[in-house]
Design an enzyme around this catalytic site. Structure first.
Site, PDB file in Angstrom:
ATOM      1  N   ASP A 174     -11.023 -76.796   6.289  1.00  0.00           N
ATOM      2  CA  ASP A 174     -12.293 -77.147   6.918  1.00  0.00           C
ATOM      3  C   ASP A 174     -12.687 -78.580   6.582  1.00  0.00           C
ATOM      4  O   ASP A 174     -12.442 -79.052   5.463  1.00  0.00           O
ATOM      5  CB  ASP A 174     -13.372 -76.173   6.423  1.00  0.00           C
ATOM      6  CG  ASP A 174     -14.622 -76.212   7.279  1.00  0.00           C
ATOM      7  OD1 ASP A 174     -14.582 -76.775   8.391  1.00  0.00           O
ATOM      8  OD2 ASP A 174     -15.653 -75.670   6.838  1.00  0.00           O
ATOM      9  N   ASN A 209     -12.157 -70.533  17.866  1.00  0.00           N
ATOM     10  CA  ASN A 209     -12.015 -71.953  18.177  1.00  0.00           C
ATOM     11  C   ASN A 209     -11.903 -72.236  19.667  1.00  0.00           C
ATOM     12  O   ASN A 209     -12.060 -73.387  20.102  1.00  0.00           O
ATOM     13  CB  ASN A 209     -10.794 -72.545  17.460  1.00  0.00           C
ATOM     14  CG  ASN A 209     -11.009 -72.774  15.980  1.00  0.00           C
ATOM     15  OD1 ASN A 209     -10.059 -72.839  15.207  1.00  0.00           O
ATOM     16  ND2 ASN A 209     -12.270 -72.879  15.562  1.00  0.00           N
TER      17      ASN A 209
END
Length: 245
Positions: free
Chosen positions: A25, A73
């Site tokens: 991340d 996503n």
């Protein structure tokens, strides 16, 4: 769960986890801090993947699972999704020879067959090229979501029970694990999330039941061999009781 202070130390071999998973991340924030487009952050993130996978092999980690593209996503802008797919293609083309040469077994968890036909073919070929290798496993999570994984596992068991092939009373944790994407990986020992966020984001929810969790502030493109070594050293200080004393 709060962020854990990282210890600067060389991990002791006996304390190296067998299976490490990483939620990679912070690519976007890394780029934003440098006034760069998000694509630059994702590109730098691929370089971090190379550094960390090589370091994991050198440290003796048996399996490394990386959260590359989640089932959520797809909600990102189409241009960014296209960029991510392009980077995946580039990674496969540029790194598969090294993985094959280094005796690494490439695994993919998640429903990558939802990708374009040419990308699916590339992934299938990369998996096949390393299938006979006997060294460490690099597992890439593509179009992966842990809740969907559990739903599919439950559905498969239910279908077997409906056909009379399975007594529902015999279904236990081993039966469920045998249906998961990670069934041929070692038990998860350590999960790391970069960028300071402290949540699992639908990643390996079943597998993380007794894993050690480590949240670090480092943005993923800045996570390197030294950062992985610090994480392994921190893991070595944990007392893993598995519910016991």
């Amino acid at each position: 769960m709060s962020s854990v202070p990282i210890l600067s130390a060389v991990p002791v071999a006996a304390l190296v986890p067998r299976h490490v998973a990483i939620i990679m991340d912070g690519n976007g924030r890394w780029a934003k801090k440098r006034f760069l487009p998000r694509f630059a952050g994702h590109k730098a993130g691929v370089e971090a993947v190379r550094k960390v996978t090589r370091a994991a092999r050198a440290m003796g980690i048996e399996a490394l699972t990386l959260y590359a593209f989640s089932s959520e996503n797809w909600r990102r802008p189409a241009e960014e999704v296209s960029d991510l797919m392009g980077l995946l293609r580039h990674f496969i083309r540029s790194d598969i020879d090294e993985l094959a040469r280094e005796n690494v077994r490439l695994r993919v968890i998640g429903d990558y067959h939802s990708f374009s036909a040419d990308l699916v073919a590339m992934v299938d070929d990369a998996i096949a090229r390393t299938a006979s290798n006997t060294g460490p496993i690099l597992a890439i999570a593509l179009n992966y979501g842990a809740q969907a994984e559990l739903v599919i596992a439950a559905r498969r068991l239910a279908e077997r029970a409906a056909r009379g092939e399975l007594d529902p009373a015999t279904i236990d944790s081993d039966a469920i694990e045998a249906e998961l994407d990670t069934r041929d990986l070692p038990p998860l020992d350590l999960m790391i999330r970069t960028s300071g966020e402290q949540r699992l984001s639908n990643f390996l929810l079943w597998q993380a039941a007794y894993a050690e969790l480590l949240f670090v502030d480092t943005l993923w493109p800045d996570f390197d061999a030294a950062a992985l070594g610090d994480a392994i050293a921190a893991f070595g200080t944990r007392q893993r009781r598995y519910g016991g004393l």
